[in-house]
Scaffold this active site. Structure first.
Site, short mmCIF file in Angstrom:
data_model
loop_
_atom_site.label_atom_id
_atom_site.label_comp_id
_atom_site.label_asym_id
_atom_site.label_seq_id
_atom_site.Cartn_x
_atom_site.Cartn_y
_atom_site.Cartn_z
N TYR A 163 4.52 -3.49 9.43
CA TYR A 163 4.07 -3.54 10.80
C TYR A 163 5.40 -3.52 11.97
CZ TYR A 163 -0.39 -4.15 8.70
OH TYR A 163 -1.55 -3.92 7.77
N TYR A 215 0.36 -14.68 -8.59
CA TYR A 215 -1.10 -14.05 -7.93
C TYR A 215 -0.60 -12.48 -7.44
CZ TYR A 215 -4.75 -13.81 -4.58
OH TYR A 215 -5.96 -13.43 -3.81
N ARG A 219 -1.44 -4.97 -1.12
CA ARG A 219 -2.55 -4.54 -0.36
C ARG A 219 -2.76 -3.02 -0.14
NH1 ARG A 219 -5.03 -6.10 4.79
NH2 ARG A 219 -6.75 -5.74 3.43
N HIS A 222 -4.58 1.20 4.38
CA HIS A 222 -5.62 0.76 5.30
C HIS A 222 -5.30 1.13 6.74
CE1 HIS A 222 -3.60 -3.11 4.57
NE2 HIS A 222 -3.86 -3.37 6.00
N HIS A 224 -6.52 -0.69 10.49
CA HIS A 224 -6.87 -1.84 11.11
C HIS A 224 -7.88 -1.33 12.16
CE1 HIS A 224 -5.34 -5.13 8.99
NE2 HIS A 224 -4.26 -4.57 8.96
#
Length: 290
Positions: A163, A215, A219, A222, A224
């Site tokens: 981003y 874990y 992602r 996508h 937003h």
């Protein structure tokens, strides 16, 4: 003479009760009840795990590191909430909607509220790096009627999965961000680049802890969106690329079947894509925030 209440002595069995007894009891104030419930669960966890003093100091150090890693550009506390599934659970509890309506998802830690208002058709890719996507969509109510002048706020990662506010020295200000208004038919359109899936930031304390625990920190690709219109519940959501191989293990639990869409090539072999979306809003309940 009536004896007073028997004083509790601190022990494993009484620790949470002693805390709760010291709180005021008022039906008009929910904070004491919330604190008592939180401490009850926390003390139960401590009794179950039985950490050493050194273990607990490490836990305190981790929480301290999360605070130090948070600033105006990076919200490590939001990342922690997202990756533990807490943000998604809060959304599920608070945004129940009819099946035909667009579901909410978590906003994520990279949102900016100060995005510029742009004309329909504008290109939000300010550096031009990536494969072009023409996004078009419609905002409507449950009856299929268009919602004019709805605000569409969008943001996304670049073709490398970063981003703009993660790379303030590498990407232009407001790159891949913008705010639009639907026309009288409820339509909107703009140009961007094809988003890329990415690994959740693991350079901070939250990512390092979860990576160490094994874990998955991926992602899927996508976009937003936040959609606002007077008299309607605000939608905060994602649109996911159906071709991404990590849809089933989204690190923040936000993939829902209604939000998965196909990016279609505009011609065989073309590097330009097309995405069509529709957002369905529900009327706000009387007295509720929109």
């Amino acid at each position: 003479m009536t004896p007073g209440p028997t004083a509790l002595h601190f022990s494993e069995a009484t620790s949470h009760d002693m805390f709760a007894q010291r709180l005021p009891h008022s039906k008009d104030d929910s904070l004491p009840q919330i604190l008592a419930a939180a401490v009850t669960h926390l003390h139960a966890l401590i009794r179950e795990l039985r950490p050493t003093q050194a273990d607990w100091r490490k836990a305190i150090e981790f929480l301290t590191d999360v605070g130090h890693a948070s600033d105006e550009r990076r919200q490590e506390w939001v990342l922690l909430s997202d990756l533990l599934g807490v943000s998604a659970l809060v959304e599920e509890i608070n945004s129940r909607r009819p099946k035909a309506a667009t579901p909410n998802t978590v906003r994520g830690p990279f949102f900016r509220a100060d995005v510029p208002q742009l004309a329909l058709g504008s290109n939000i890719s300010l550096d031009g790096i990536g494969e072009t996507v023409d996004v078009s969509g419609r905002v409507q109510d449950l009856d299929g009627d268009p919602i004019a002048n709805a605000e569409i706020i969008t943001w996304q990662a670049n073709a490398q999965g970063f981003y703009e506010n993660q790379q303030p020295d590498l990407q232009p200000e407001f790159n891949l961000r913008g705010s639009f208004r639907t026309n009288t038919d409820g339509h909107f359109h703009y140009r961007t680049i094809k988003p890329c899936g990415y690994g959740v930031p693991d350079d901070g304390p939250v990512g390092k802890l979860l990576r160490q625990a094994g874990y998955p920190l991926r992602r899927p690709a996508h976009l937003h969106f936040i959609i606002k219109a007077p008299g309607f519940e605000t939608i905060t959501t994602h649109i996911y690329d159906s071709s991404d191989p990590h849809l089933a293990e989204d690190a923040i639990f936000s993939v829902k079947p209604d939000l998965v869409r196909s990016f279609e090539r505009q011609g065989e072999g073309a590097t330009t894509w097309r995405l069509d979306v529709a957002f369905v809003m529900v009327r706000a309940r009387q007295g509720a925030d929109t």
